[in-house]
Design a protein around this motif. Sequence first.
Motif, mmCIF file in Angstrom:
data_model
loop_
_atom_site.group_PDB
_atom_site.id
_atom_site.type_symbol
_atom_site.label_atom_id
_atom_site.label_comp_id
_atom_site.label_asym_id
_atom_site.label_seq_id
_atom_site.Cartn_x
_atom_site.Cartn_y
_atom_site.Cartn_z
ATOM 1 N N ALA A 4 0.856 -1.183 0.000
ATOM 2 C CA ALA A 4 0.000 0.000 0.000
ATOM 3 C C ALA A 4 0.892 1.233 0.000
ATOM 4 O O ALA A 4 1.878 1.302 0.749
ATOM 5 C CB ALA A 4 -0.907 0.028 1.226
ATOM 6 N N ALA A 5 0.572 2.183 -0.851
ATOM 7 C CA ALA A 5 1.320 3.436 -0.905
ATOM 8 C C ALA A 5 0.864 4.322 0.250
ATOM 9 O O ALA A 5 -0.299 4.709 0.327
ATOM 10 C CB ALA A 5 1.101 4.136 -2.228
ATOM 11 N N ALA A 6 1.772 4.612 1.173
ATOM 12 C CA ALA A 6 1.454 5.476 2.311
ATOM 13 C C ALA A 6 1.592 6.935 1.895
ATOM 14 O O ALA A 6 0.728 7.760 2.166
ATOM 15 C CB ALA A 6 2.377 5.162 3.476
ATOM 16 N N THR A 7 2.689 7.232 1.244
ATOM 17 C CA THR A 7 2.992 8.555 0.684
ATOM 18 C C THR A 7 3.789 8.296 -0.587
ATOM 19 O O THR A 7 4.163 7.154 -0.861
ATOM 20 C CB THR A 7 3.848 9.409 1.653
ATOM 21 N N PRO A 8 4.104 9.311 -1.353
ATOM 22 C CA PRO A 8 4.943 9.067 -2.536
ATOM 23 C C PRO A 8 6.328 8.508 -2.191
ATOM 24 O O PRO A 8 6.999 7.944 -3.039
ATOM 25 C CB PRO A 8 5.060 10.440 -3.180
ATOM 26 N N HIS A 9 6.731 8.648 -0.923
ATOM 27 C CA HIS A 9 8.075 8.219 -0.529
ATOM 28 C C HIS A 9 8.094 7.048 0.435
ATOM 29 O O HIS A 9 9.150 6.668 0.927
ATOM 30 C CB HIS A 9 8.824 9.400 0.091
ATOM 31 N N ASP A 51 -1.944 -12.879 6.002
ATOM 32 C CA ASP A 51 -2.442 -13.592 7.175
ATOM 33 C C ASP A 51 -2.056 -12.917 8.490
ATOM 34 O O ASP A 51 -2.415 -13.372 9.560
ATOM 35 C CB ASP A 51 -2.024 -15.064 7.158
ATOM 36 N N ARG A 52 -1.321 -11.791 8.410
ATOM 37 C CA ARG A 52 -0.979 -10.990 9.587
ATOM 38 C C ARG A 52 -1.170 -9.503 9.254
ATOM 39 O O ARG A 52 -0.212 -8.732 9.220
ATOM 40 C CB ARG A 52 0.452 -11.239 10.015
ATOM 41 N N PRO A 53 -2.395 -9.088 8.999
ATOM 42 C CA PRO A 53 -2.639 -7.729 8.514
ATOM 43 C C PRO A 53 -2.312 -6.612 9.497
ATOM 44 O O PRO A 53 -2.155 -5.461 9.086
ATOM 45 C CB PRO A 53 -4.130 -7.731 8.173
ATOM 46 N N ASP A 54 -2.160 -6.933 10.789
ATOM 47 C CA ASP A 54 -1.828 -5.898 11.761
ATOM 48 C C ASP A 54 -0.326 -5.657 11.881
ATOM 49 O O ASP A 54 0.102 -4.730 12.574
ATOM 50 C CB ASP A 54 -2.406 -6.246 13.132
ATOM 51 N N GLU A 55 0.476 -6.493 11.251
ATOM 52 C CA GLU A 55 1.931 -6.343 11.280
ATOM 53 C C GLU A 55 2.405 -5.823 9.928
ATOM 54 O O GLU A 55 2.277 -6.505 8.922
ATOM 55 C CB GLU A 55 2.593 -7.685 11.585
ATOM 56 N N THR A 56 2.921 -4.610 9.926
ATOM 57 C CA THR A 56 3.391 -4.016 8.671
ATOM 58 C C THR A 56 4.823 -3.536 8.814
ATOM 59 O O THR A 56 5.327 -3.342 9.917
ATOM 60 C CB THR A 56 2.511 -2.816 8.255
ATOM 61 N N THR A 57 5.467 -3.370 7.696
ATOM 62 C CA THR A 57 6.765 -2.726 7.641
ATOM 63 C C THR A 57 6.692 -1.674 6.550
ATOM 64 O O THR A 57 5.812 -1.718 5.689
ATOM 65 C CB THR A 57 7.895 -3.753 7.383
ATOM 66 N N THR A 58 7.592 -0.724 6.594
ATOM 67 C CA THR A 58 7.572 0.377 5.647
ATOM 68 C C THR A 58 8.932 0.485 4.960
ATOM 69 O O THR A 58 9.968 0.302 5.597
ATOM 70 C CB THR A 58 7.247 1.703 6.369
ATOM 71 N N ALA A 59 8.904 0.766 3.674
ATOM 72 C CA ALA A 59 10.131 0.917 2.896
ATOM 73 C C ALA A 59 9.977 2.085 1.926
ATOM 74 O O ALA A 59 8.862 2.508 1.624
ATOM 75 C CB ALA A 59 10.415 -0.358 2.108
ATOM 76 N N THR A 60 11.098 2.561 1.462
ATOM 77 C CA THR A 60 11.061 3.553 0.392
ATOM 78 C C THR A 60 10.896 2.808 -0.922
ATOM 79 O O THR A 60 11.248 1.623 -1.021
ATOM 80 C CB THR A 60 12.359 4.375 0.338
ATOM 81 N N PRO A 61 10.372 3.458 -1.949
ATOM 82 C CA PRO A 61 10.274 2.786 -3.251
ATOM 83 C C PRO A 61 11.634 2.280 -3.742
ATOM 84 O O PRO A 61 11.716 1.187 -4.303
ATOM 85 C CB PRO A 61 9.708 3.869 -4.164
ATOM 86 N N ILE A 73 6.214 3.042 1.231
ATOM 87 C CA ILE A 73 5.331 1.940 0.844
ATOM 88 C C ILE A 73 5.225 0.994 2.030
ATOM 89 O O ILE A 73 6.235 0.597 2.616
ATOM 90 C CB ILE A 73 5.884 1.185 -0.378
ATOM 91 N N HIS A 74 3.992 0.650 2.398
ATOM 92 C CA HIS A 74 3.771 -0.319 3.472
ATOM 93 C C HIS A 74 3.687 -1.711 2.859
ATOM 94 O O HIS A 74 3.146 -1.897 1.771
ATOM 95 C CB HIS A 74 2.473 -0.035 4.212
ATOM 96 N N LEU A 75 4.212 -2.686 3.584
ATOM 97 C CA LEU A 75 4.149 -4.086 3.184
ATOM 98 C C LEU A 75 3.599 -4.888 4.348
ATOM 99 O O LEU A 75 3.879 -4.575 5.507
ATOM 100 C CB LEU A 75 5.538 -4.630 2.852
ATOM 101 N N ARG A 76 2.824 -5.924 4.028
ATOM 102 C CA ARG A 76 2.326 -6.828 5.059
ATOM 103 C C ARG A 76 2.061 -8.187 4.436
ATOM 104 O O ARG A 76 1.911 -8.328 3.225
ATOM 105 C CB ARG A 76 1.063 -6.297 5.713
#
Length: 63
Positions: free
Chosen positions: A23-28, A36-46, A30-33
């Motif tokens: 999911a794109a959080a902002t242009p800079h 089967d664990r939708p409450d656990e996410t990590t965030t990365a730059t494109p 991106i969230h990943l999950r």
Amino acid sequence: MSPFGWQKSSFSSGGEGNCIELAAATPHRIHLRESDRPDETTTATPRALAHLLHTVKGGSLSR
């Protein structure tokens, strides 16, 4: 409920719950999950995500 528009990988199939979603959080950011664990996410730059995908596709990760 998440405010983001999560998208599953085009390689995901079936209902096993083994899917990576993005999911794109902002242009800079991106969230990943894992689906089967939708409450656990990590965030990365494109750029970091592109580097990870390139590395995975190239088979150069070691255990």
